[in-house]
Design a protein around this motif. Sequence first.
Motif, PDB file in Angstrom:
ATOM      1  N   HIS A   8      51.045  55.217  33.786  1.00 42.70           N
ATOM      2  CA  HIS A   8      51.485  53.971  33.152  1.00 42.70           C
ATOM      3  C   HIS A   8      51.299  52.815  34.125  1.00 42.70           C
ATOM      4  CE1 HIS A   8      53.352  56.961  30.619  1.00 42.70           C
ATOM      5  NE2 HIS A   8      53.713  56.028  29.767  1.00 42.70           N
ATOM      6  N   LEU A   9      50.689  51.731  33.644  1.00 40.09           N
ATOM      7  CA  LEU A   9      50.528  50.538  34.469  1.00 40.09           C
ATOM      8  C   LEU A   9      51.181  49.351  33.780  1.00 40.09           C
ATOM      9  CD1 LEU A   9      46.818  50.430  35.730  1.00 40.09           C
ATOM     10  CD2 LEU A   9      48.880  50.934  37.033  1.00 40.09           C
ATOM     11  N   PRO A  10      52.014  48.606  34.508  1.00 43.88           N
ATOM     12  CA  PRO A  10      52.529  47.357  33.943  1.00 43.88           C
ATOM     13  C   PRO A  10      51.429  46.304  34.006  1.00 43.88           C
ATOM     14  CG  PRO A  10      53.329  47.653  36.179  1.00 43.88           C
ATOM     15  CD  PRO A  10      52.541  48.878  35.840  1.00 43.88           C
ATOM     16  N   VAL A  11      51.302  45.504  32.938  1.00 42.77           N
ATOM     17  CA  VAL A  11      50.287  44.452  32.891  1.00 42.77           C
ATOM     18  C   VAL A  11      50.915  43.151  32.393  1.00 42.77           C
ATOM     19  CG1 VAL A  11      48.399  46.106  32.541  1.00 42.77           C
ATOM     20  CG2 VAL A  11      49.507  45.081  30.553  1.00 42.77           C
ATOM     21  N   SER A  12      50.366  42.036  32.851  1.00 42.76           N
ATOM     22  CA  SER A  12      50.909  40.740  32.443  1.00 42.76           C
ATOM     23  C   SER A  12      50.332  40.260  31.114  1.00 42.76           C
ATOM     24  CB  SER A  12      50.651  39.696  33.530  1.00 42.76           C
ATOM     25  OG  SER A  12      49.268  39.554  33.756  1.00 42.76           O
ATOM     26  N   ASP A  13      49.139  40.699  30.758  1.00 40.67           N
ATOM     27  CA  ASP A  13      48.481  40.297  29.514  1.00 40.67           C
ATOM     28  C   ASP A  13      47.814  41.543  28.923  1.00 40.67           C
ATOM     29  OD1 ASP A  13      46.452  39.458  27.665  1.00 40.67           O
ATOM     30  OD2 ASP A  13      46.508  37.452  28.533  1.00 40.67           O
ATOM     31  N   THR A  27      37.831  54.301  26.606  1.00 39.38           N
ATOM     32  CA  THR A  27      37.902  54.069  25.163  1.00 39.38           C
ATOM     33  C   THR A  27      39.352  53.988  24.697  1.00 39.38           C
ATOM     34  OG1 THR A  27      37.763  56.455  24.724  1.00 39.38           O
ATOM     35  CG2 THR A  27      35.691  55.209  24.716  1.00 39.38           C
ATOM     36  N   LEU A  28      39.565  53.143  23.707  1.00 42.14           N
ATOM     37  CA  LEU A  28      40.906  52.956  23.161  1.00 42.14           C
ATOM     38  C   LEU A  28      41.318  54.195  22.383  1.00 42.14           C
ATOM     39  CD1 LEU A  28      43.176  50.822  22.920  1.00 42.14           C
ATOM     40  CD2 LEU A  28      42.172  50.209  20.716  1.00 42.14           C
ATOM     41  N   ASN A  29      42.494  54.702  22.691  1.00 43.28           N
ATOM     42  CA  ASN A  29      43.071  55.816  21.956  1.00 43.28           C
ATOM     43  C   ASN A  29      43.905  55.194  20.841  1.00 43.28           C
ATOM     44  OD1 ASN A  29      44.923  57.842  21.068  1.00 43.28           O
ATOM     45  ND2 ASN A  29      44.453  59.020  22.910  1.00 43.28           N
ATOM     46  N   GLU A  30      43.303  55.073  19.667  1.00 36.58           N
ATOM     47  CA  GLU A  30      43.954  54.369  18.560  1.00 36.58           C
ATOM     48  C   GLU A  30      45.176  55.103  18.038  1.00 36.58           C
ATOM     49  OE1 GLU A  30      41.320  52.741  15.660  1.00 36.58           O
ATOM     50  OE2 GLU A  30      39.803  52.323  17.186  1.00 36.58           O
ATOM     51  N   ARG A  31      45.203  56.401  18.219  1.00 37.67           N
ATOM     52  CA  ARG A  31      46.352  57.189  17.758  1.00 37.67           C
ATOM     53  C   ARG A  31      47.613  56.859  18.558  1.00 37.67           C
ATOM     54  NH1 ARG A  31      48.408  62.151  19.133  1.00 37.67           N
ATOM     55  NH2 ARG A  31      46.699  62.578  20.556  1.00 37.67           N
ATOM     56  N   LEU A  32      47.458  56.586  19.852  1.00 39.22           N
ATOM     57  CA  LEU A  32      48.611  56.314  20.710  1.00 39.22           C
ATOM     58  C   LEU A  32      48.894  54.826  20.902  1.00 39.22           C
ATOM     59  CD1 LEU A  32      48.020  58.978  23.505  1.00 39.22           C
ATOM     60  CD2 LEU A  32      49.521  59.148  21.507  1.00 39.22           C
ATOM     61  N   SER A  33      47.917  53.981  20.671  1.00 37.95           N
ATOM     62  CA  SER A  33      48.088  52.537  20.898  1.00 37.95           C
ATOM     63  C   SER A  33      48.822  51.879  19.739  1.00 37.95           C
ATOM     64  CB  SER A  33      46.715  51.868  21.063  1.00 37.95           C
ATOM     65  OG  SER A  33      46.046  52.384  22.182  1.00 37.95           O
ATOM     66  N   ASN A  34      49.539  50.801  20.065  1.00 38.20           N
ATOM     67  CA  ASN A  34      50.196  49.992  19.039  1.00 38.20           C
ATOM     68  C   ASN A  34      50.346  48.576  19.579  1.00 38.20           C
ATOM     69  OD1 ASN A  34      52.681  49.834  20.579  1.00 38.20           O
ATOM     70  ND2 ASN A  34      53.140  51.920  19.891  1.00 38.20           N
ATOM     71  N   VAL A  35      51.108  47.720  18.920  1.00 38.80           N
ATOM     72  CA  VAL A  35      51.238  46.328  19.364  1.00 38.80           C
ATOM     73  C   VAL A  35      51.962  46.216  20.704  1.00 38.80           C
ATOM     74  CG1 VAL A  35      51.119  45.361  17.038  1.00 38.80           C
ATOM     75  CG2 VAL A  35      53.347  45.942  18.015  1.00 38.80           C
ATOM     76  N   ASP A  36      52.677  47.257  21.114  1.00 37.32           N
ATOM     77  CA  ASP A  36      53.457  47.216  22.345  1.00 37.32           C
ATOM     78  C   ASP A  36      52.771  47.866  23.546  1.00 37.32           C
ATOM     79  OD1 ASP A  36      55.657  45.951  21.096  1.00 37.32           O
ATOM     80  OD2 ASP A  36      56.276  47.887  20.273  1.00 37.32           O
ATOM     81  N   LEU A  37      51.687  48.602  23.321  1.00 38.86           N
ATOM     82  CA  LEU A  37      51.000  49.255  24.436  1.00 38.86           C
ATOM     83  C   LEU A  37      49.573  49.594  24.048  1.00 38.86           C
ATOM     84  CD1 LEU A  37      50.601  52.620  24.077  1.00 38.86           C
ATOM     85  CD2 LEU A  37      53.067  52.504  24.187  1.00 38.86           C
ATOM     86  N   SER A  38      48.737  49.732  25.057  1.00 36.08           N
ATOM     87  CA  SER A  38      47.372  50.222  24.862  1.00 36.08           C
ATOM     88  C   SER A  38      47.227  51.528  25.622  1.00 36.08           C
ATOM     89  CB  SER A  38      46.336  49.223  25.392  1.00 36.08           C
ATOM     90  OG  SER A  38      46.271  48.087  24.580  1.00 36.08           O
ATOM     91  N   LEU A  50      48.839  51.184  29.206  1.00 30.69           N
ATOM     92  CA  LEU A  50      49.113  49.823  29.671  1.00 30.69           C
ATOM     93  C   LEU A  50      50.321  49.286  28.932  1.00 30.69           C
ATOM     94  CD1 LEU A  50      45.456  48.420  29.557  1.00 30.69           C
ATOM     95  CD2 LEU A  50      46.637  49.511  31.476  1.00 30.69           C
ATOM     96  N   LEU A  51      51.293  48.789  29.703  1.00 29.08           N
ATOM     97  CA  LEU A  51      52.541  48.286  29.128  1.00 29.08           C
ATOM     98  C   LEU A  51      52.789  46.859  29.599  1.00 29.08           C
ATOM     99  CD1 LEU A  51      54.566  51.447  30.062  1.00 29.08           C
ATOM    100  CD2 LEU A  51      53.992  50.778  27.741  1.00 29.08           C
ATOM    101  N   PRO A  52      53.049  45.926  28.667  1.00 26.83           N
ATOM    102  CA  PRO A  52      53.367  44.564  29.099  1.00 26.83           C
ATOM    103  C   PRO A  52      54.738  44.530  29.763  1.00 26.83           C
ATOM    104  CG  PRO A  52      53.317  44.723  26.687  1.00 26.83           C
ATOM    105  CD  PRO A  52      53.024  46.078  27.237  1.00 26.83           C
ATOM    106  N   ARG A  53      54.743  44.378  31.063  1.00 27.72           N
ATOM    107  CA  ARG A  53      55.961  44.386  31.891  1.00 27.72           C
ATOM    108  C   ARG A  53      55.717  43.510  33.108  1.00 27.72           C
ATOM    109  NH1 ARG A  53      57.317  47.448  28.258  1.00 27.72           N
ATOM    110  NH2 ARG A  53      58.185  49.516  28.308  1.00 27.72           N
TER     111      ARG A  53
END
Length: 123
Positions: A8-13, A27-38, A50-53
């Motif tokens: 897990h990595l905190p990201v600003s954007d 590649t984007l894992n669409e099954r696990l990604s949502n509006v709160d994380l990639s 990736l988590l916005p933190r």
Amino acid sequence: MYPVIYPHLPVSDLDRSTGFYMGLGFTLNERLSNVDLSALNISAAIVLVLLPRPVSQEGRTALAFPTRGEVDEILAACAPSGGRVVSRARLRDRGVYLGTAADPDGHLWDFLCRDGEPWEGNL
């Protein structure tokens, strides 16, 4: 079967960072990604989350490739994708070919291969 690692990595954007890592070929894992994380597939056994933190620059991640060419290729993709190369790849001690890059938030990544030998996970 092998375990899957989810660093897990905190990201600003979130959008900028997602674009950076997709620019490196992950590649984007669409099954696990949502509006709160990639979630990005690095390999069958590694999914980067990736988590916005608030961002801290603690730690460093290393990713091993089979060849020097693959190390050079991913380093070359860093700047056009929004990151920067911190140190160009070169042969280091113990036959390790290694270069370091920073993502848009400054997280450091070592991209490496074992020169002349198949990678077995130990230096």
